[in-house]
Write a protein that holds these residues in place. Structure first.
Motif, short mmCIF file in Angstrom:
data_model
loop_
_atom_site.label_atom_id
_atom_site.label_comp_id
_atom_site.label_asym_id
_atom_site.label_seq_id
_atom_site.Cartn_x
_atom_site.Cartn_y
_atom_site.Cartn_z
N GLN A 3 0.85 -1.20 0.00
CA GLN A 3 0.00 0.00 0.00
C GLN A 3 0.88 1.25 0.00
N ASN A 4 0.68 2.10 -1.00
CA ASN A 4 1.39 3.39 -1.10
C ASN A 4 2.91 3.29 -1.20
N THR A 5 3.40 2.26 -1.81
CA THR A 5 4.86 2.19 -2.00
C THR A 5 5.21 1.36 -3.22
N ALA A 6 6.44 1.51 -3.68
CA ALA A 6 6.89 0.73 -4.84
C ALA A 6 7.19 -0.70 -4.41
N TRP A 7 7.02 -1.62 -5.34
CA TRP A 7 7.21 -3.03 -5.02
C TRP A 7 8.65 -3.33 -4.57
N SER A 8 9.62 -2.61 -5.13
CA SER A 8 11.01 -2.85 -4.74
C SER A 8 11.22 -2.63 -3.24
N ASN A 9 10.49 -1.69 -2.65
CA ASN A 9 10.59 -1.46 -1.20
C ASN A 9 9.95 -2.61 -0.41
N VAL A 10 8.88 -3.15 -0.96
CA VAL A 10 8.21 -4.28 -0.32
C VAL A 10 9.15 -5.49 -0.30
N GLU A 11 9.85 -5.69 -1.40
CA GLU A 11 10.77 -6.83 -1.49
C GLU A 11 11.84 -6.75 -0.40
N LYS A 12 12.34 -5.54 -0.16
CA LYS A 12 13.37 -5.38 0.89
C LYS A 12 12.78 -5.72 2.26
N ALA A 13 11.56 -5.26 2.51
CA ALA A 13 10.92 -5.52 3.81
C ALA A 13 10.66 -7.02 3.99
N ILE A 14 10.19 -7.67 2.94
CA ILE A 14 9.92 -9.11 3.03
C ILE A 14 11.22 -9.89 3.26
#
Ligand code: SF4
Length: 220
Positions: free
Chosen positions: A38-49
């Motif tokens: 939500q409200n962010t680029a997928w590349s940032n999600v990948e780092k969090a995961i």
């Protein structure tokens, strides 16, 4: 309308090919990704995961047991990390308390019932719920996002003011209820919105939909 929607799908498929979403190793990871994106680029999600994975925190039990500050730290790359840590905690706690931690149990029911249950959880709106239902559980539901509204408004199919449910209903009413089709269609819309039908300066001259697009030739 069915012919138009199927025609658009076929054109996008020809350009981008099958995209085989969602990029995740498990249904639980799909859900975590759907909340974090939500409200962010997928590349940032990948780092969090990746951080959650390395910390062995990518499970409902760990997301309940870890101190909230630690969850926040791990998912910080995804932005809005305090709010998202709470949302992950709420989802994980619900899963543990109501379904014994079993996603199979949560997702085992009629589409409308499971969707209603997800929507009752704080922080899960219709787009996130439909992403979970489609990509984690393969329910035939349509995911609507900002790319969908932008592209189909420019094409002249939407006026851009419709509510989420109205756009979803349009696709559900005119397309076969096929989770494979809905999976690919949404992924193709996102790809097209990111690479071609961009918010600013869309690449209309290179677009496979330009001959059926209202916006083309009438920009602004
Ligand atoms: S022609 Fe332009 S505005 Fe229309 S769908 Fe293609 S990129 Fe978007």
């Amino acid at each position: 309308m069915r012919k138009t929607l199927v025609g658009i799908y076929e054109r996008l498929l020809k350009v981008y090919g099958q995209l085989h979403w969602w990029p995740a190793k498990s249904p639980f990871e799909v859900i975590v990704g759907a909340i974090l994106t939500q409200n962010t680029a997928w590349s940032n999600v990948e780092k969090a995961i990746r951080n959650l994975e390395v910390a062995q925190a990518l499970s409902p039990a760990m997301l309940v047991d870890l101190p909230l500050a630690e969850v926040e730290r791990l998912i910080q790359p995804s932005g809005y990390f305090r709010q998202k840590a709470q949302r992950l905690r709420i989802f994980a706690r619900h899963l543990m308390e109501r379904h014994g931690g079993s996603l199979v149990r949560l997702l085992d029911g009629p589409l409308d019932d499971v969707r209603k249950e997800l929507l009752e959880l704080k922080g899960i709106g219709p787009e996130t719920a439909d992403s979970i239902l489609l990509y984690a559980a393969h329910f035939p539901t349509f995911v609507v996002d900002a790319y969908t509204v932008r592209i189909f408004s420019r094409l002249g199919i939407l006026d851009g003011k419709e509510k989420y449910g109205e756009v979803r209903d349009l696709f559900l009413a005119h397309l076969p209820h096929d989770s494979f089709l809905f999976n690919e269609y949404h992924a193709l819309i996102v790809e097209h919105g990111k690479t071609c039908c961009r918010k600013k300066k869309p690449l209309c001259n290179a677009c496979s939909l330009s001959d059926i697009c209202f916006y083309y030739g009438h920009p602004g």
